[in-house]
Design a protein around this motif. Structure first.
Motif, short mmCIF file in Angstrom:
data_model
loop_
_atom_site.label_atom_id
_atom_site.label_comp_id
_atom_site.label_asym_id
_atom_site.label_seq_id
_atom_site.Cartn_x
_atom_site.Cartn_y
_atom_site.Cartn_z
N PRO A 238 0.83 -1.20 0.00
CA PRO A 238 0.00 0.00 0.00
C PRO A 238 0.87 1.26 0.00
O PRO A 238 1.11 1.87 1.04
N ALA A 239 1.36 1.61 -1.18
CA ALA A 239 2.38 2.66 -1.26
C ALA A 239 1.82 3.97 -1.81
O ALA A 239 2.55 4.79 -2.33
N GLY A 240 0.52 4.14 -1.69
CA GLY A 240 -0.08 5.36 -2.20
C GLY A 240 -0.80 6.13 -1.11
O GLY A 240 -1.17 5.57 -0.08
N GLY A 241 -1.01 7.41 -1.35
CA GLY A 241 -1.69 8.21 -0.35
C GLY A 241 -2.81 9.01 -0.96
O GLY A 241 -3.95 8.57 -1.05
N THR A 242 -2.45 10.17 -1.43
CA THR A 242 -3.45 11.17 -1.78
C THR A 242 -3.94 11.08 -3.20
O THR A 242 -4.96 11.67 -3.54
N GLY A 243 -3.22 10.40 -4.06
CA GLY A 243 -3.59 10.40 -5.46
C GLY A 243 -2.92 11.51 -6.25
O GLY A 243 -3.10 11.60 -7.47
N GLN A 244 -2.12 12.28 -5.57
CA GLN A 244 -1.45 13.40 -6.25
C GLN A 244 -0.59 12.91 -7.41
O GLN A 244 -0.60 13.49 -8.50
N ALA A 245 0.11 11.82 -7.19
CA ALA A 245 1.02 11.33 -8.22
C ALA A 245 0.26 10.82 -9.43
O ALA A 245 0.78 10.80 -10.53
N ALA A 246 -0.99 10.41 -9.23
CA ALA A 246 -1.75 9.84 -10.33
C ALA A 246 -2.25 10.89 -11.28
O ALA A 246 -2.67 10.57 -12.39
N SER A 247 -2.24 12.15 -10.88
CA SER A 247 -2.76 13.20 -11.74
C SER A 247 -1.71 13.59 -12.78
O SER A 247 -1.74 14.67 -13.32
N GLY A 248 -0.84 12.68 -13.07
CA GLY A 248 0.20 12.94 -14.06
C GLY A 248 1.07 14.05 -13.55
O GLY A 248 1.76 13.90 -12.56
N THR A 249 1.05 15.17 -14.22
CA THR A 249 1.65 16.37 -13.66
C THR A 249 0.51 17.11 -13.00
O THR A 249 -0.58 17.17 -13.54
N LEU A 254 0.77 22.31 -14.41
CA LEU A 254 0.29 22.61 -15.76
C LEU A 254 -0.07 24.09 -15.89
O LEU A 254 0.28 24.75 -16.87
N HIS B 149 6.30 5.13 -0.68
CA HIS B 149 5.08 5.82 -1.06
C HIS B 149 5.30 6.67 -2.30
O HIS B 149 6.35 7.31 -2.45
N ASP B 151 3.04 9.03 -2.96
CA ASP B 151 2.64 10.31 -2.37
C ASP B 151 2.04 10.02 -1.00
O ASP B 151 1.77 8.86 -0.67
N LEU B 157 4.52 14.56 -2.99
CA LEU B 157 4.98 13.41 -3.75
C LEU B 157 6.10 12.70 -3.01
O LEU B 157 6.92 13.31 -2.34
N TYR B 220 -6.04 6.41 -10.01
CA TYR B 220 -6.38 6.61 -8.61
C TYR B 220 -7.89 6.75 -8.50
O TYR B 220 -8.47 7.69 -9.03
N TYR B 227 -5.14 3.97 -5.33
CA TYR B 227 -4.37 3.50 -6.49
C TYR B 227 -4.74 2.07 -6.85
O TYR B 227 -4.90 1.21 -5.98
#
Lengths: 279, 240
Positions: A238-249, A254, B149, B151, B157, B220, B227
């Motif tokens: 479970p290495a994710g948190g907020t989803g920030q990284a998934a929004s690409g940049t 942008l 992680h 993020d 990040l 996500y 994710y």
């Protein structure tokens, strides 16, 4: 935590019956399979003070087998073995100290233990070793009471893990992998019979601890057998948190890029236009 | 005679031209980058690549510890006291992960398994975790697993978000507590569904020695556990 009788182990693993089977393995040829299937067998000598020769039929398997010795696991053809244990040098024509016929079933992982009964008589028992998968991060701990001693509790860090274990029973549990400080006390008391001893319970392994020897002779001891390779992969990462990284940049980045582009273009146009005016 | 404010020296005009052209160029470049980033869309990142060395011997068979011998049986008479395997050849634990080309650098903490049976991940996304039940980097076989992680709440990040930029052949270095280091080069990157990670071979204990870096990857879905994928980067020991 389950406590299982040796009887249960024997039912699934080794049928014990005095018999006259010769040394040659009686190959277990099941209806569907012609090939000889194998089993994995280790042998533990847990009868104090008695160096022995172990025979299968008339064939000597383990000469000068000393108390406290555990053999490497061995692949054996499934089948029936007439096991005779002689006091060193008295076999194979003499009277065996222990004799039993064991059925070695295909695919089993078993440990054959020559040991004392609770009241101090030499005997032979086969225990089936649990080689099922161990959950990630866990270790399996098996304790077998094969000593001439009354019921015991097994403690880890002073807390009873197994209670009221009797000869020749076993108990097992899955515990957090790591090192524990274990001791054996007379059941229901704080009277230490064996230990304490440090046990390294490796992840994904089955650490089998034998309490053996004789209380009357004050030579109770622990013997450890380790079977490895039952580890499991963890359920996930479970290495994710907020989803920030998934929004690409990120949108902010942008936006900054767009603003920078507009600004730079505007500035360039302005500067060049003024130059044209000036010319 | 009043000076005309619009008259400028040739030098200044030249400066303006240069500045103007430069600004236009910058604007053009930014437009290009913007278009590239925007059109590439999200969460699709740079594509996966490579194949993972996964030839694990039949280690799932716990009885393999027993050497196969021909019958009739002949037991060794005096075996070692304990039949457990010998310890790892090189037991020094990892201390720092770095990917020099990306300027990625993170301290490594040993991590285990949480109550749900999942790998623990250091809460600080600037740190990574070595799954301490996997082989130490530098071990002769198996997959040494490092997780981090992508993020984290309130912390932005994570350092392993940089794995999105990793390329085939990138150097990865694990510095170890004893002062030595193990160098790897990236051979593969895979996007693996969360449910498929356990069976993906990322946690194999046998087979060729590799370093496996794991973080999270999109999409996500906040209402579906966040994710949906893990990003798995595999590196093999570099022969140096």
């Amino acid at each position: 935590m389950t406590a299982r009788t040796a009887g249960a182990a024997l039912a699934t693993g080794v049928a014990v019956a005095l018999s006259v089977t010769a040394g040659a393995p009686a190959f277990a040829q099941s209806q569907s399979q012609a090939e000889v299937e194998q089993a994995t067998v280790s042998v533990l000598h847990a009868v104090p003070g008695l160096t022995v020769d172990v025979f299968a039929g008339d064939k000597e398997l383990l000469p000068d087998f000393k108390p406290g010795t555990l053999t490497d696991p061995l692949k054996l053809d499934a089948g029936s073995y007439d096991i005779k244990v002689f006091k060193d040098g008295e076999g194979p024509k003499g009277t065996p100290a222990i004799q039993k016929t064991v059925e070695v079933p295909a695919g089993a992982n078993a440990t054959l233990v020559a040991h004392l009964t609770a009241d101090g008589k030499p005997t032979l028992d086969a225990f089936v070793n649990d080689t099922s998968k161990v959950p990630a991060g866990k270790a399996r701990l098996t304790v077998r009471h094969v000593a001439a001693a009354p019921a015991v509790d097994v403690r880890a860090g002073g807390t009873p893990v197994f209670k009221g274990l009797e000869n020749p029973k076993e108990a097992e549990a899955e515990v957090a992998a790591g090192t524990v400080n274990a001791d054996v006390v007379l059941a229901g008391t704080d009277t230490v019979a064996i230990g304490p001893a440090k046990l390294d319970l490796a992840e994904g392994s089955n650490t089998i601890v034998y309490a053996w020897g004789s209380a009357a002779d004050k030579n109770l001891a622990l013997k450890t057998q380790t079977i490895t390779g039952m580890h499991s992969a963890p359920g996930g990462v479970p290495a994710g948190g907020t989803g920030q990284a998934a929004s690409g940049t990120s949108d902010a980045a942008l936006g900054a890029l767009a603003a920078g582009a507009v600004l730079a273009l505007g500035a360039g146009g302005y500067l060049l236009r003024r130059r044209d005016d000036a010319a | 005679m009043p000076e005309r404010p619009t008259v400028m020296s040739p030098q200044r005009t030249g400066h303006r031209t240069i500045l103007g052209v430069a600004a236009l160029l910058v604007g053009a470049v930014l437009c290009g980058v913007f278009a590239f980033v925007a059109l590439r869309g999200h969460p699709t990142r740079a594509a996966d690549f490579g194949t993972v060395p996964t030839t694990e011997p039949s280690s799932s068979d716990p009885t393999r510890a027993a050497p196969a011998r021909d019958s009739p049986p002949s037991w060794p008479s005096t075996a070692p006291a304990d039949s457990g395997p010998s310890g790892p050849a090189d037991p020094s634990p990892p201390e720092e992960l770095s990917v020099p080309r990306l300027g990625l650098r993170a301290p490594v903490d040993p991590v285990g398994v949480d109550d749900d049976g999942l790998t623990e991940v250091p809460p600080d996304p600037d740190r990574v975790g070595w799954y301490r039940f996997s082989p130490e980097p530098g071990s002769p076989e198996g997959s040494s697993v490092v997780v981090g992680h992508v993020d984290a709440e309130g912390r932005g990040l994570g350092v392993l978000n940089g794995l999105n930029e990793v390329r085939r052949g990138d150097r990865v270095v694990i510095a170890r507590r004893d002062g030595s280091a193990v160098a790897y080069r990236v051979v593969a990157r895979r996007t693996v569904g969360k449910e498929d990670l356990a069976g993906s071979g990322a946690f194999r204990r046998g087979g060729p020695p590799v370093l496996t870096l794991i973080t999270c990857a999109g999409p996500y879905l906040p209402d579906n556990g966040g994710y949906q994928n893990n990003l798995v980067v595999t590196a093999v020991e570099a022969s140096e």
